[in-house]
Scaffold this motif. Structure first.
Motif, PDB file in Angstrom:
ATOM      1  N   LEU A  36      39.233  17.612  49.399  1.00  0.00           N
ATOM      2  CA  LEU A  36      39.402  18.996  49.768  1.00  0.00           C
ATOM      3  C   LEU A  36      38.301  19.892  49.212  1.00  0.00           C
ATOM      4  O   LEU A  36      38.194  21.042  49.589  1.00  0.00           O
ATOM      5  CB  LEU A  36      40.766  19.507  49.301  1.00  0.00           C
ATOM      6  N   SER A  37      37.518  19.387  48.288  1.00  0.00           N
ATOM      7  CA  SER A  37      36.474  20.224  47.720  1.00  0.00           C
ATOM      8  C   SER A  37      35.234  20.193  48.602  1.00  0.00           C
ATOM      9  O   SER A  37      34.939  19.206  49.276  1.00  0.00           O
ATOM     10  CB  SER A  37      36.126  19.751  46.307  1.00  0.00           C
ATOM     11  N   MET A  38      34.523  21.291  48.607  1.00  0.00           N
ATOM     12  CA  MET A  38      33.309  21.399  49.402  1.00  0.00           C
ATOM     13  C   MET A  38      32.146  21.680  48.470  1.00  0.00           C
ATOM     14  O   MET A  38      32.311  22.220  47.381  1.00  0.00           O
ATOM     15  CB  MET A  38      33.425  22.566  50.404  1.00  0.00           C
ATOM     16  N   GLU A  39      30.966  21.344  48.927  1.00  0.00           N
ATOM     17  CA  GLU A  39      29.790  21.685  48.153  1.00  0.00           C
ATOM     18  C   GLU A  39      29.377  23.097  48.514  1.00  0.00           C
ATOM     19  O   GLU A  39      29.194  23.434  49.679  1.00  0.00           O
ATOM     20  CB  GLU A  39      28.658  20.709  48.457  1.00  0.00           C
ATOM     21  N   LEU A  40      29.252  23.932  47.506  1.00  0.00           N
ATOM     22  CA  LEU A  40      28.869  25.310  47.718  1.00  0.00           C
ATOM     23  C   LEU A  40      27.428  25.504  47.266  1.00  0.00           C
ATOM     24  O   LEU A  40      27.007  24.931  46.256  1.00  0.00           O
ATOM     25  CB  LEU A  40      29.775  26.253  46.932  1.00  0.00           C
ATOM     26  N   PRO A  41      26.671  26.310  47.977  1.00  0.00           N
ATOM     27  CA  PRO A  41      25.303  26.568  47.524  1.00  0.00           C
ATOM     28  C   PRO A  41      25.315  27.427  46.259  1.00  0.00           C
ATOM     29  O   PRO A  41      26.306  28.101  45.949  1.00  0.00           O
ATOM     30  CB  PRO A  41      24.679  27.320  48.698  1.00  0.00           C
ATOM     31  N   LEU A  42      24.231  27.411  45.538  1.00  0.00           N
ATOM     32  CA  LEU A  42      24.127  28.228  44.341  1.00  0.00           C
ATOM     33  C   LEU A  42      24.117  29.706  44.739  1.00  0.00           C
ATOM     34  O   LEU A  42      23.475  30.096  45.714  1.00  0.00           O
ATOM     35  CB  LEU A  42      22.848  27.897  43.575  1.00  0.00           C
ATOM     36  N   LEU A  43      24.843  30.499  43.992  1.00  0.00           N
ATOM     37  CA  LEU A  43      24.897  31.920  44.274  1.00  0.00           C
ATOM     38  C   LEU A  43      23.729  32.618  43.597  1.00  0.00           C
ATOM     39  O   LEU A  43      23.337  32.261  42.490  1.00  0.00           O
ATOM     40  CB  LEU A  43      26.216  32.510  43.785  1.00  0.00           C
ATOM     41  N   GLN A  44      23.189  33.627  44.275  1.00  0.00           N
ATOM     42  CA  GLN A  44      22.059  34.362  43.729  1.00  0.00           C
ATOM     43  C   GLN A  44      22.379  35.848  43.756  1.00  0.00           C
ATOM     44  O   GLN A  44      23.141  36.317  44.588  1.00  0.00           O
ATOM     45  CB  GLN A  44      20.806  34.114  44.568  1.00  0.00           C
ATOM     46  N   ILE A  45      21.749  36.568  42.863  1.00  0.00           N
ATOM     47  CA  ILE A  45      21.869  38.023  42.880  1.00  0.00           C
ATOM     48  C   ILE A  45      21.034  38.528  44.049  1.00  0.00           C
ATOM     49  O   ILE A  45      19.870  38.136  44.190  1.00  0.00           O
ATOM     50  CB  ILE A  45      21.369  38.621  41.554  1.00  0.00           C
ATOM     51  N   PRO A  46      21.602  39.357  44.915  1.00  0.00           N
ATOM     52  CA  PRO A  46      20.840  39.823  46.077  1.00  0.00           C
ATOM     53  C   PRO A  46      19.679  40.712  45.631  1.00  0.00           C
ATOM     54  O   PRO A  46      19.763  41.426  44.638  1.00  0.00           O
ATOM     55  CB  PRO A  46      21.853  40.610  46.900  1.00  0.00           C
ATOM     56  N   SER A  47      18.613  40.658  46.397  1.00  0.00           N
ATOM     57  CA  SER A  47      17.441  41.463  46.056  1.00  0.00           C
ATOM     58  C   SER A  47      17.712  42.920  46.409  1.00  0.00           C
ATOM     59  O   SER A  47      18.561  43.244  47.245  1.00  0.00           O
ATOM     60  CB  SER A  47      16.207  40.959  46.799  1.00  0.00           C
ATOM     61  N   LEU A  48      16.974  43.802  45.788  1.00  0.00           N
ATOM     62  CA  LEU A  48      17.124  45.227  46.034  1.00  0.00           C
ATOM     63  C   LEU A  48      16.786  45.559  47.486  1.00  0.00           C
ATOM     64  O   LEU A  48      17.422  46.415  48.102  1.00  0.00           O
ATOM     65  CB  LEU A  48      16.228  46.017  45.074  1.00  0.00           C
ATOM     66  N   ARG A  49      15.835  44.855  48.053  1.00  0.00           N
ATOM     67  CA  ARG A  49      15.449  45.084  49.449  1.00  0.00           C
ATOM     68  C   ARG A  49      16.604  44.738  50.389  1.00  0.00           C
ATOM     69  O   ARG A  49      16.909  45.496  51.312  1.00  0.00           O
ATOM     70  CB  ARG A  49      14.218  44.257  49.796  1.00  0.00           C
ATOM     71  N   ASN A  50      17.265  43.595  50.166  1.00  0.00           N
ATOM     72  CA  ASN A  50      18.388  43.206  51.015  1.00  0.00           C
ATOM     73  C   ASN A  50      19.544  44.199  50.913  1.00  0.00           C
ATOM     74  O   ASN A  50      20.157  44.562  51.919  1.00  0.00           O
ATOM     75  CB  ASN A  50      18.887  41.811  50.647  1.00  0.00           C
ATOM     76  N   VAL A  51      19.851  44.626  49.696  1.00  0.00           N
ATOM     77  CA  VAL A  51      20.952  45.569  49.498  1.00  0.00           C
ATOM     78  C   VAL A  51      20.633  46.899  50.162  1.00  0.00           C
ATOM     79  O   VAL A  51      21.472  47.488  50.856  1.00  0.00           O
ATOM     80  CB  VAL A  51      21.244  45.753  47.992  1.00  0.00           C
ATOM     81  N   SER A  52      19.404  47.378  49.970  1.00  0.00           N
ATOM     82  CA  SER A  52      19.052  48.672  50.556  1.00  0.00           C
ATOM     83  C   SER A  52      19.000  48.606  52.082  1.00  0.00           C
ATOM     84  O   SER A  52      19.409  49.552  52.758  1.00  0.00           O
ATOM     85  CB  SER A  52      17.723  49.177  49.988  1.00  0.00           C
ATOM     86  N   MET A  53      18.527  47.498  52.642  1.00  0.00           N
ATOM     87  CA  MET A  53      18.501  47.365  54.101  1.00  0.00           C
ATOM     88  C   MET A  53      19.911  47.347  54.680  1.00  0.00           C
ATOM     89  O   MET A  53      20.192  47.997  55.687  1.00  0.00           O
ATOM     90  CB  MET A  53      17.757  46.096  54.516  1.00  0.00           C
ATOM     91  N   LYS A  54      20.812  46.607  54.035  1.00  0.00           N
ATOM     92  CA  LYS A  54      22.186  46.550  54.532  1.00  0.00           C
ATOM     93  C   LYS A  54      22.860  47.911  54.394  1.00  0.00           C
ATOM     94  O   LYS A  54      23.589  48.347  55.286  1.00  0.00           O
ATOM     95  CB  LYS A  54      22.966  45.482  53.774  1.00  0.00           C
ATOM     96  N   MET A  55      22.613  48.599  53.277  1.00  0.00           N
ATOM     97  CA  MET A  55      23.193  49.918  53.086  1.00  0.00           C
ATOM     98  C   MET A  55      22.648  50.892  54.126  1.00  0.00           C
ATOM     99  O   MET A  55      23.401  51.691  54.692  1.00  0.00           O
ATOM    100  CB  MET A  55      22.871  50.422  51.671  1.00  0.00           C
TER     101      MET A  55
END
Length: 105
Positions: A36-55
């Motif tokens: 039942l377990s899945m392999e999850l990718p490593l989590l990363q802190i989003p870049s400021l550019r990605n956050v600002s673009m989405k906002m």
């Protein structure tokens, strides 16, 4: 027998009974790993550019949707105020306002 122990474990009156029954069941049941377990990718802190673009995209979409409603609503209210029809619409429902509930001037 294990099913009746499991049912009794749910209905156990004291924590000691529950721990005893669950430890018996833990030792008597086979220990098999489930898939039942899945392999999850490593989590990363989003870049400021990605956050600002989405906002920016979400804000732009919100204002694109909200500004026409605000303009139409403000225009409609101003037209009603200009012709004196707003009071005729507000007075019948004035008893619903909070001021009438607490009897403040």
């Amino acid at each position: 027998m294990l099913c009746s122990l499991g049912t009794y474990s749910l209905l156990a009156n004291s924590p000691d009974e529950k721990i005893l029954i669950e430890s018996i069941m833990d030792h008597s049941l086979p220990k098999e790993s489930t898939c039942l377990s899945m392999e999850l990718p490593l989590l990363q802190i989003p870049s400021l550019r990605n956050v600002s673009m989405k906002m920016w995209m979400r804000s732009k979409d919100f204002f694109r949707l909200a500004i026409p409603f605000l303009i139409v609503g403000a225009t409609l209210i101003e037209i009603l105020v200009h012709f004196g029809a707003l009071d005729a619409l507000v007075e019948p429902t004035s008893w619903l306002t909070v001021d009438s509930w607490v009897f403040q001037p």
